[in-house]
Each structure stands twice: as C-alpha cells, then as structure tokens.
Write an enzyme that holds these catalytic residues in place. Structure first.
Site, short mmCIF file in Angstrom:
data_model
loop_
_atom_site.label_atom_id
_atom_site.label_comp_id
_atom_site.label_asym_id
_atom_site.label_seq_id
_atom_site.Cartn_x
_atom_site.Cartn_y
_atom_site.Cartn_z
N CYS A 1 0.83 -1.20 0.00
CA CYS A 1 0.00 0.00 0.00
C CYS A 1 0.87 1.25 0.00
O CYS A 1 1.42 1.64 1.03
CB CYS A 1 -0.92 -0.01 1.23
SG CYS A 1 -1.93 1.47 1.37
N CYS B 1 -0.39 4.21 2.21
CA CYS B 1 -0.25 3.93 3.63
C CYS B 1 1.20 4.17 4.07
O CYS B 1 1.45 4.76 5.12
CB CYS B 1 -0.59 2.48 3.96
SG CYS B 1 -2.14 1.91 3.28
N ASP B 2 2.14 3.66 3.31
CA ASP B 2 3.54 3.60 3.77
C ASP B 2 4.50 4.49 3.00
O ASP B 2 5.68 4.55 3.35
CB ASP B 2 4.03 2.15 3.69
CG ASP B 2 3.18 1.22 4.54
OD1 ASP B 2 3.02 0.04 4.16
OD2 ASP B 2 2.66 1.67 5.58
#
Lengths: 110, 320
Positions: free
Chosen positions: B141, B144-145
């Site tokens: 993701c 997300c990261d």
C-alpha cells in the site's frame, strides 16, 4: 504520572526510559495521523492495556513526531506493533488486527 | 448479540446482513436500507475496502478531477449511515458461520439474508524475504507507507493500473522509483503508462522478474533477473533500495466460505446475474465474486443488484 492499565505516549525523547528500561514487557504501537487502520486499533490497544495491566505496558509512538525511533527499529510501514522485553525488540506484526486476534498473538508472544 | 440457538432469539435481528464494508457492501446497504430492510454491515477494519488504499481514483464516473480513494470510501460510509445502516465491528472468519436455512448466522448476528462482499486481499509474490521484511520496507500500500520513503529509493513490482498509478504517487516522495514488470509492456491504461514514463525519477525494468528481497533489519536490496530465457544463466541485477511495493493482483477473501457456498477454482464466489449464490438468500457482490471487471464502479453495481434481489426474494418468501 502514568497510570497502570492505560496506554502511555512515548517518543524519541523518552523511549529509552519508558520502553528499553522497563521491567515489564512493552507493546509499542507505531502509528501516524494518516493511518486509518491505526486509528481503528487505538481503542483495541486501550482495551488491551486494561486487560493486561500489570503484565504488559502498552505504549504509542507517533512516527511523524519520532522518526528516529521508527528508523532505529526498521519500521517502514504502519500499523506496526513490536513487543519489547528487557529492552530488546522481539515479536512484531505489521497489520491491523481485531481485538481477539491481537490477544491471541500477545498470549503466544508474552 | 444473542447466540443463534438461544430460545429468546426467535426472530432474526436483521433482514439483510452485509459482510464487508468496501464499495460493494456499502452500496448494498444503501439500497437495502432505502428499500425498508433492517440492514447491518460487518467490517473487520475500517470501511472503504480497497478504495482506502488507492491514492487517487480517476475513472469513477462523476468526478472529473478524480477523487481520493479514502474520500470516496468515507462518502459511501456517510451515505449508508444516513440511511440508518448499523455498522458492526466483527471478523467473520473467527466465529461460527451458518448460511443454510431460513435464518443465517454470521459472527453472532442473525439475518434473513446475507450479502458477502469481503472483496480481496493483495496477492503476495512468495519471494524470499517478502514476509520477513513486511512492514520493514515491503509494502502492499503506497499511500499507507509512502511517507517512510521520502528521498529514498523504492521499487514497484507489477504491470497493471495499480502498479503504475502508485509508482507515479511514490515518485512524488521518493528520490528514485524502479518499476519492475515481467512483461515487456504494461497491462495498465496507456495514459497512466505515459504519465509514469515521463517522470524523471522513474526507471523502468521491463522483462524482469523479482528473485528475492534482501536486508537484515529492513529492506536493503531487490534482486531481479531477466524474464526471458529461464532461470539458468539469466542475468541478475541487484537494485539497492529501501522499499519494495508489490502490486501483482489480489486474491478473494473467501477462506471462511469453503464448503458453504460454491466457489470457483480460484476461490471466487459463483453467482447468477442477480448476485445469488448456491445458497438461498445468500448473495455475493464486488471483487469477491466471479466476474470480468473488478473496479469500484462494478462493485457498487453488484451491491445494488444484490440488495434488490434480496428484497425481492424476502418478499417472495413472505408471500409464501
């Protein structure tokens, strides 16, 4: 200053004292404001802090405020939970878990 | 939540229970609630499904400038809540599941009909180092990261729309992005490919297969080899990097349904055109079912159809 049974806030500044020097195992929750699954885990971790009071401390570290600690433990994805025992990082998991699953994981790791 | 066999629980609490709060599930609840069905939705994590992990959705009709995946998910959730849908946190895999018969039981909730909308999860490559380094540089993701890779070097593995879109997203943060794909050409939409090719900090590695992810504490390198010519003697390249983002497809979340409803060989739920599964008053909607195109737009369509079919089937039952 910090109550037993509640998650405590840690940072680069106090990580050594609060986590590495803790006699009790510490579950460190690495999180950030942009992370929705982290937000969903927050109340789960508060519940765990209460359920495991006395045998586990739950600590929350905001990776944006404390990038040094995140980097030191190779945290490059969140949510990440790392269980520290005697100052050493041990079991870790980098995905959202509902309460039952987290407690099963903890029971095995503690 | 009373146990299914409790004498007090003689009437199911819900007309329709939806499992999974991605776009298919949320759309199903909107339609069901507006049709007057007592509707609830179970979600293990945060609502939004894979919309929540897509940086920008450009092809969902109605948004000329595109829309953030997270925002689209939030809007759908808000709409469902507005119509009185009850949101419950539960993990269906962990507790008893009973789908046969007039009342179904899912995670302790009883309902007269169920829509399975559990979607899919990112597929792993199965590379050495991939699991060990999850959260330590291996990610599925980018939104997300991505923040962990500001000014760093990353690789994106994959050749479809997701891989190419997320590579463009990462290129805004990272110093360098390698896009690795085993074919010589991308599957992704040409406009997306053009956009990523034009980025000066993006380097393509087409016709390459990942071999392993290396690193002790965190990701340090990705080893590639040429796809053509087989494993023996193929040239290897070791890319030094800090992160590897894997976008090689998804697998259906249907482990909990094995033996309960008909699944195809890949694990997707088999349905008819009206979203009915092999079990009466159990429906499937979205990525989880056998279908040609898996997109937000087809997921919401499935959800709406599933809800209206449930309504029709429940009404027919009442008429006896």
């Amino acid at each position: 200053m910090t109550e037993e049974g509640k998650a405590r806030v840690v940072s680069d500044a106090n990580f050594d004292k609060e986590v590495l020097k803790s006699a009790t195992p510490v579950l460190v929750d690495f999180w950030a404001s942009w992370c929705k699954p982290c937000q969903k885990m927050a109340p789960i971790l508060e519940a765990v802090a209460q359920d495991y009071a006395g045998r586990l401390t739950v600590a929350k570290l905001d990776v944006e405020d404390s990038p040094g600690t995140a980097q030191r433990y190779d945290v490059r994805g969140i949510p990440t939970l790392i269980l520290f025992k005697g100052g050493q990082p041990g079991e870790r998991v980098s995905e959202y878990m509902p309460k039952e699953e987290l407690e099963r994981w903890l029971d095995a790791a503690l | 939540m009373s146990p299914a066999d409790s004498p007090a629980a003689s009437t199911a609490a819900w007309d329709l229970l939806v499992v999974g709060a991605g776009p298919a599930g949320l759309a199903a609840t909107i339609y069901a609630a507006r049709a007057g069905l007592r509707t609830s939705i179970l979600e293990r994590g945060a609502p939004g499904g894979q919309m929540a992990t897509a940086d920008w959705v450009e092809n969902y009709p109605g948004f000329p400038e595109g829309v953030a995946g997270v925002e689209l998910g939030l809007k759908m959730e808000e709409q469902a809540r507005r119509f009185g849908v009850t949101f419950l946190t539960a993990d269906v895999g962990a507790t008893g599941l009973q789908l046969a018969g007039p009342d179904k039981t899912v995670a302790g909730q009883r309902a007269r009909a169920v829509v399975v909308a559990t979607g899919s999860r990112p597929r792993r490559l199965g590379l050495p180092g991939e699991d060990r380094l999850a959260g330590r540089g291996v990610s599925y993701c980018a939104i997300c990261d991505g923040a962990f890779f500001r000014g760093k070097r990353v690789a994106v593995i994959g050749g479809g729309d997701s891989a190419v879109t997320e590579a463009a997203f990462l290129a805004k943060l990272a110093a360098k992005v390698f896009v690795v794909h085993r074919r010589d050409g991308f599957r992704a939409a040409p406009t997306l490919v053009e956009r990523v090719r034009a980025l000066e900090n993006v380097e393509l590695r087409l016709g390459r297969v990942p071999v392993s992810i290396e690193g002790s504490g965190g990701v340090e390198a990705l080893v590639l080899r040429e796809a053509a010519g087989g494993e023996a003697g193929a040239r290897e390249e070791r890319l030094e990097l800090d992160g590897v983002f894997i976008y090689v497809g998804t697998d259906p979340e249907t482990g909990f349904l094995k033996g309960k409803v008909d699944l195809d060989r890949a694990g997707y739920v088999i349905t008819d055109q009206e979203m009915r599964t092999s079990v009466p008053r159990v429906y499937a909607a979205g990525d989880v079912r056998v279908k040609g195109l898996r997109q937000v737009v087809t997921a919401v369509a499935d959800g709406a159809v599933a809800a209206m079919t449930a309504e029709k089937d429940l009404a027919a039952l009442a008429q006896g």
